[in-house]
Write a protein that holds these residues in place. Sequence first.
Motif, short mmCIF file in Angstrom:
data_model
loop_
_atom_site.label_atom_id
_atom_site.label_comp_id
_atom_site.label_asym_id
_atom_site.label_seq_id
_atom_site.Cartn_x
_atom_site.Cartn_y
_atom_site.Cartn_z
N ARG A 226 0.79 -1.09 0.14
CA ARG A 226 0.10 0.02 -0.09
C ARG A 226 0.73 1.26 -0.06
N ALA A 227 1.84 1.26 0.93
CA ALA A 227 2.90 2.42 0.78
C ALA A 227 3.48 2.80 -0.44
N LEU A 228 3.62 1.65 -1.33
CA LEU A 228 4.32 1.91 -2.59
C LEU A 228 3.31 2.60 -3.50
N ALA A 229 1.84 2.59 -3.36
CA ALA A 229 0.97 2.98 -4.21
C ALA A 229 0.38 4.47 -3.76
N LEU A 230 0.84 4.79 -2.35
CA LEU A 230 0.10 5.83 -1.76
C LEU A 230 0.48 7.05 -2.55
N PRO A 231 -0.48 8.13 -3.00
CA PRO A 231 0.11 9.30 -3.70
C PRO A 231 0.55 10.36 -2.39
N LEU A 232 1.42 11.21 -2.94
CA LEU A 232 1.92 12.10 -1.77
C LEU A 232 1.18 13.51 -2.27
N SER A 233 0.83 14.24 -1.30
CA SER A 233 0.19 15.38 -1.48
C SER A 233 1.03 16.58 -1.99
N PRO A 234 0.73 17.77 -2.70
CA PRO A 234 1.75 18.56 -2.85
C PRO A 234 2.00 19.23 -1.63
N GLU A 235 1.30 19.47 -0.63
CA GLU A 235 1.59 19.94 0.53
C GLU A 235 2.64 19.46 1.30
N VAL A 236 2.81 18.27 1.10
CA VAL A 236 3.91 17.30 1.52
C VAL A 236 5.23 17.70 0.77
N THR A 237 5.17 17.25 -0.94
CA THR A 237 6.28 17.06 -1.46
C THR A 237 6.70 18.89 -1.59
N GLY A 238 5.92 19.93 -1.28
CA GLY A 238 6.28 21.01 -1.46
C GLY A 238 6.74 21.95 -0.27
N ALA A 239 6.77 20.84 0.80
CA ALA A 239 7.15 21.43 2.31
C ALA A 239 8.66 21.95 2.23
N GLU A 240 8.96 22.83 3.23
CA GLU A 240 10.53 23.36 3.26
C GLU A 240 11.00 22.78 4.40
N GLN A 241 10.16 22.05 5.11
CA GLN A 241 10.91 21.45 6.44
C GLN A 241 10.17 20.26 7.05
N PHE A 242 10.99 19.29 7.62
CA PHE A 242 10.20 18.34 7.75
C PHE A 242 10.84 17.70 9.14
N THR A 243 9.80 17.50 10.38
CA THR A 243 10.08 16.79 11.69
C THR A 243 9.54 15.65 11.81
N PHE A 244 10.52 14.61 11.80
CA PHE A 244 9.82 13.26 12.24
C PHE A 244 9.76 12.81 13.77
N LEU A 245 8.96 12.17 14.07
CA LEU A 245 8.55 12.06 15.42
C LEU A 245 8.15 10.42 15.59
N GLY A 246 8.65 9.95 16.75
CA GLY A 246 8.29 8.46 16.86
C GLY A 246 8.20 8.28 18.48
N THR A 247 7.63 7.08 18.84
CA THR A 247 7.51 6.72 20.28
C THR A 247 8.23 5.17 20.29
N GLY A 248 8.98 4.83 21.30
CA GLY A 248 9.52 3.53 21.46
C GLY A 248 10.48 3.15 20.22
N TRP A 249 9.72 2.07 19.69
CA TRP A 249 10.60 1.41 18.73
C TRP A 249 10.60 2.28 17.27
#
Length: 323
Positions: A178-201
């Motif tokens: 599913r992840a390979l087919a999921l389209p990415l929105s222009p809001e994401v592909t055009g963003a100027e900065q990304f902060t990645f967050l996670g919990t535990g593993w």
Amino acid sequence: MITHETSRTSVEIASQPETWTRAARSVASFTAVLPRRGERVAVIGCGTSWFMAHAYAQLRESGGHGETDAFAASEFPADRRYDRILAITRSGTTTEVLDLLAKVRGTVATSALTADPSTPVMTAADAVAVLDFADEQSVVQTRFATTALVLLRAHLEAEQALPAGVRPLAQAVEDARRALALPLSPEVTGAEQFTFLGTGWTYGLALEAGLKMREAAGAWTEAYPAMEYRHGPISITGPGRVAWLFGPAPDGLADDIARVGGRLVSLSADETSLTADGAGGLDPLADLIVAQRLAVILAEARGYDPDRPRNLSRSVILATESA
């Protein structure tokens, strides 16, 4: 914009459902390499491999399999005792990994996961699992790293030692497709900065997503534990910037991101998605595939070749001082 044929990195990203399936099916062949229940284990690596080590250590310990720590190979605490050291090294040639394995040889059991059976790690570790079917031509790691983590996760699953809430690998593989087919929105592909967050593993996955974007695309990325994000790092978020969450969202986090004008991406939860169709709920490791795809998209949009990132090589081999 680069107009060459599909990058090798993209091909390797797309192959992950197959390499994950093969790794999960081969776990019984590698029992001599994998940590045993109850062992006190240190998992080491460099770069991407270190982040996979972090994710595995959290999964193993929180699943009740045994005390597990993860270290960058250069930062291993020499005076700390373990029953086993497990190294993750795609190339099998990384200096810091080989130096550590040589230093502890004969004092502790050592294992390694690698992609290349013709490299020094084959004799540096006591036992080695070769995942050559997941090896890569690209400098930037994608499928080897995730496939190594799948092998380790499959072992925990077989031992019934996965934490509550972690999906069966069969579902993770379907989510990868599913992840390979999921389209990415222009809001994401055009963003100027990304902060990645996670919990535990999933914090290890957040670290890896940030690294992938920096390596392939030279993107401005940061990564934090999800609960720590509001203790300062949220100050970087705003309009045109993305906070990408692996795993469940802490209470109130979505509202806080919206309040400062940022865009929340939460593909591991059902309530928020990259797309307008509401298709969420990916396994966090499949969610990482979407971030890998985004890294390639941004690289090519900026005129970079994702197969040959700037300032990087497949393995870091340090020159030794002459006597």
